[in-house]
Design a protein around this motif. Structure first.
Motif, PDB file in Angstrom:
ATOM      1  N   MET A 268       0.831  -1.192   0.000  1.00 19.71           N
ATOM      2  CA  MET A 268       0.000   0.000   0.000  1.00 19.71           C
ATOM      3  C   MET A 268       0.872   1.250   0.000  1.00 19.71           C
ATOM      4  N   LYS A 269       1.976   1.225   0.774  1.00 15.99           N
ATOM      5  CA  LYS A 269       2.832   2.401   0.851  1.00 15.99           C
ATOM      6  C   LYS A 269       3.419   2.730  -0.512  1.00 15.99           C
ATOM      7  N   ILE A 270       3.838   1.702  -1.270  1.00 17.64           N
ATOM      8  CA  ILE A 270       4.388   1.938  -2.616  1.00 17.64           C
ATOM      9  C   ILE A 270       3.310   2.542  -3.499  1.00 17.64           C
ATOM     10  N   PHE A 271       2.099   2.018  -3.437  1.00 17.64           N
ATOM     11  CA  PHE A 271       1.005   2.523  -4.265  1.00 17.64           C
ATOM     12  C   PHE A 271       0.736   3.998  -3.957  1.00 17.64           C
ATOM     13  N   VAL A 272       0.634   4.340  -2.685  1.00 22.33           N
ATOM     14  CA  VAL A 272       0.355   5.714  -2.292  1.00 22.33           C
ATOM     15  C   VAL A 272       1.502   6.614  -2.732  1.00 22.33           C
ATOM     16  N   LEU A 273       2.736   6.157  -2.573  1.00 23.13           N
ATOM     17  CA  LEU A 273       3.893   6.944  -2.983  1.00 23.13           C
ATOM     18  C   LEU A 273       3.885   7.188  -4.485  1.00 23.13           C
ATOM     19  N   VAL A 274       3.624   6.152  -5.262  1.00 24.23           N
ATOM     20  CA  VAL A 274       3.585   6.304  -6.719  1.00 24.23           C
ATOM     21  C   VAL A 274       2.490   7.280  -7.120  1.00 24.23           C
ATOM     22  N   CYS A 275       1.308   7.155  -6.543  1.00 23.72           N
ATOM     23  CA  CYS A 275       0.208   8.075  -6.871  1.00 23.72           C
ATOM     24  C   CYS A 275       0.575   9.509  -6.494  1.00 23.72           C
ATOM     25  N   ALA A 276       1.172   9.687  -5.340  1.00 31.28           N
ATOM     26  CA  ALA A 276       1.553  11.028  -4.907  1.00 31.28           C
ATOM     27  C   ALA A 276       2.578  11.637  -5.848  1.00 31.28           C
ATOM     28  N   VAL A 277       3.558  10.842  -6.264  1.00 28.33           N
ATOM     29  CA  VAL A 277       4.572  11.336  -7.191  1.00 28.33           C
ATOM     30  C   VAL A 277       3.937  11.698  -8.526  1.00 28.33           C
ATOM     31  N   LEU A 278       3.061  10.843  -9.021  1.00 24.90           N
ATOM     32  CA  LEU A 278       2.424  11.109 -10.307  1.00 24.90           C
ATOM     33  C   LEU A 278       1.622  12.404 -10.267  1.00 24.90           C
ATOM     34  N   VAL A 279       0.836  12.576  -9.235  1.00 28.27           N
ATOM     35  CA  VAL A 279      -0.037  13.746  -9.164  1.00 28.27           C
ATOM     36  C   VAL A 279       0.744  15.016  -8.869  1.00 28.27           C
TER      37      VAL A 279
ATOM     38  N   LEU B  82       2.794   0.005 -23.629  1.00 28.26           N
ATOM     39  CA  LEU B  82       1.872  -0.216 -22.511  1.00 28.26           C
ATOM     40  C   LEU B  82       2.673  -0.964 -21.458  1.00 28.26           C
ATOM     41  N   GLU B  83       2.964  -0.294 -20.356  1.00 30.10           N
ATOM     42  CA  GLU B  83       3.877  -0.837 -19.364  1.00 30.10           C
ATOM     43  C   GLU B  83       3.184  -1.046 -18.022  1.00 30.10           C
ATOM     44  N   ARG B  84       3.872  -1.759 -17.134  1.00 24.58           N
ATOM     45  CA  ARG B  84       3.370  -1.985 -15.776  1.00 24.58           C
ATOM     46  C   ARG B  84       4.504  -1.766 -14.787  1.00 24.58           C
ATOM     47  N   LEU B  85       4.233  -0.911 -13.793  1.00 28.42           N
ATOM     48  CA  LEU B  85       5.179  -0.720 -12.698  1.00 28.42           C
ATOM     49  C   LEU B  85       4.960  -1.863 -11.712  1.00 28.42           C
TER      50      LEU B  85
ATOM     51  N   ALA C  21       5.686  -4.318  -8.314  1.00 28.03           N
ATOM     52  CA  ALA C  21       5.816  -4.048  -6.875  1.00 28.03           C
ATOM     53  C   ALA C  21       7.267  -3.824  -6.462  1.00 28.03           C
ATOM     54  N   ASP C  22       8.210  -4.438  -7.175  1.00 28.51           N
ATOM     55  CA  ASP C  22       9.627  -4.279  -6.828  1.00 28.51           C
ATOM     56  C   ASP C  22      10.257  -3.034  -7.451  1.00 28.51           C
ATOM     57  N   GLY C  23       9.445  -2.216  -8.148  1.00 30.58           N
ATOM     58  CA  GLY C  23       9.940  -0.986  -8.738  1.00 30.58           C
ATOM     59  C   GLY C  23      10.432  -1.115 -10.161  1.00 30.58           C
ATOM     60  N   THR C  24      10.454  -2.322 -10.691  1.00 30.45           N
ATOM     61  CA  THR C  24      10.859  -2.489 -12.084  1.00 30.45           C
ATOM     62  C   THR C  24       9.659  -2.223 -12.988  1.00 30.45           C
ATOM     63  N   VAL C  25       9.935  -1.910 -14.238  1.00 28.36           N
ATOM     64  CA  VAL C  25       8.891  -1.648 -15.210  1.00 28.36           C
ATOM     65  C   VAL C  25       8.869  -2.794 -16.216  1.00 28.36           C
ATOM     66  N   LYS C  26       7.710  -3.423 -16.334  1.00 29.23           N
ATOM     67  CA  LYS C  26       7.527  -4.509 -17.298  1.00 29.23           C
ATOM     68  C   LYS C  26       7.026  -3.900 -18.605  1.00 29.23           C
ATOM     69  N   ALA C  27       7.779  -4.101 -19.665  1.00 26.26           N
ATOM     70  CA  ALA C  27       7.435  -3.535 -20.968  1.00 26.26           C
ATOM     71  C   ALA C  27       6.334  -4.353 -21.633  1.00 26.26           C
ATOM     72  N   GLY C  28       5.501  -3.665 -22.371  1.00 26.95           N
ATOM     73  CA  GLY C  28       4.446  -4.301 -23.150  1.00 26.95           C
ATOM     74  C   GLY C  28       4.042  -3.354 -24.256  1.00 26.95           C
ATOM     75  N   SER C  29       2.968  -3.705 -24.931  1.00 28.88           N
ATOM     76  CA  SER C  29       2.518  -2.851 -26.029  1.00 28.88           C
ATOM     77  C   SER C  29       0.997  -2.887 -26.131  1.00 28.88           C
ATOM     78  N   PHE C  30       0.448  -1.800 -26.646  1.00 26.48           N
ATOM     79  CA  PHE C  30      -0.978  -1.783 -26.915  1.00 26.48           C
ATOM     80  C   PHE C  30      -1.321  -2.781 -28.013  1.00 26.48           C
ATOM     81  N   GLU C  31      -0.392  -3.032 -28.937  1.00 25.76           N
ATOM     82  CA  GLU C  31      -0.654  -3.999 -30.011  1.00 25.76           C
ATOM     83  C   GLU C  31      -0.949  -5.379 -29.431  1.00 25.76           C
TER      84      GLU C  31
END
Length: 155
Positions: free
Chosen positions: A1-12, A54-57, A59-69
């Motif tokens: 939860m703390k990571i989620f709140v931190l990410v949202c706060a940084v984004l906003v 189209l990516e996913r952050l 839980a460990d802070g890495t970004v998983k790459a993907g695509s809308f295709e």
């Protein structure tokens, strides 16, 4: 939860922009999920710039790459109603007349079963074809998705 709140706060807080009422950029994001619910990958593809990531952050802070295709090809395999990603408490931020960022918390159901929740963030550009998604990323929420919507909307 703390990571989620931190990410949202940084984004906003990192966006030096002003929230707007729903406009055409946000309408594109709503249409994207309408296409998903309809099982219509072609309609979803029409809303996205070719080659958009189209990516996913994780839980460990890495970004998983993907695509809308790849995602829209998956949509093509779904029957109408199988995949139901519901967005809510959507906020649109415009930094200039031709760029927008849309933050969209979500809960997703697959064949009627709640399978996840989190926050989507989309970057859009006003192209000669209208507003198109040029990048997407999401972060899953690690807590209870059954209460997530109430938690977000209660803030």
């Amino acid at each position: 939860m703390k990571i989620f709140v931190l990410v949202c706060a940084v984004l906003v807080t990192s966006l030096p922009v002003q929230a707007q009422e729903q406009g055409p950029a946000e309408a594109v994001v709503h249409a994207l999920f309408d296409a998903m619910r309809a099982g219509d990958g072609a309609a979803a593809r029409a809303l996205v710039k070719a080659g958009a990531p189209l990516e996913r952050l994780q839980a460990d802070g890495t970004v998983k790459a993907g695509s809308f295709e790849k995602w829209t090809a998956w949509i093509d395999e779904q029957a109408p109603g199988d995949a139901d990603e519901q967005i809510f408490a959507v906020k649109t931020f415009h930094s200039t007349a031709g760029l927008a960022t849309v933050a969209a918390p979500f809960v997703i159901y697959y064949k009627g079963e709640l399978v996840g929740c989190g926050v989507n963030q989309f970057s859009l550009a006003l192209t000669s074809d209208g507003w198109r998604i040029i990048h997407g990323i999401d972060v899953p929420y690690a807590g209870d998705c059954a209460t997530y919507r109430d938690m977000v909307e209660g803030e």
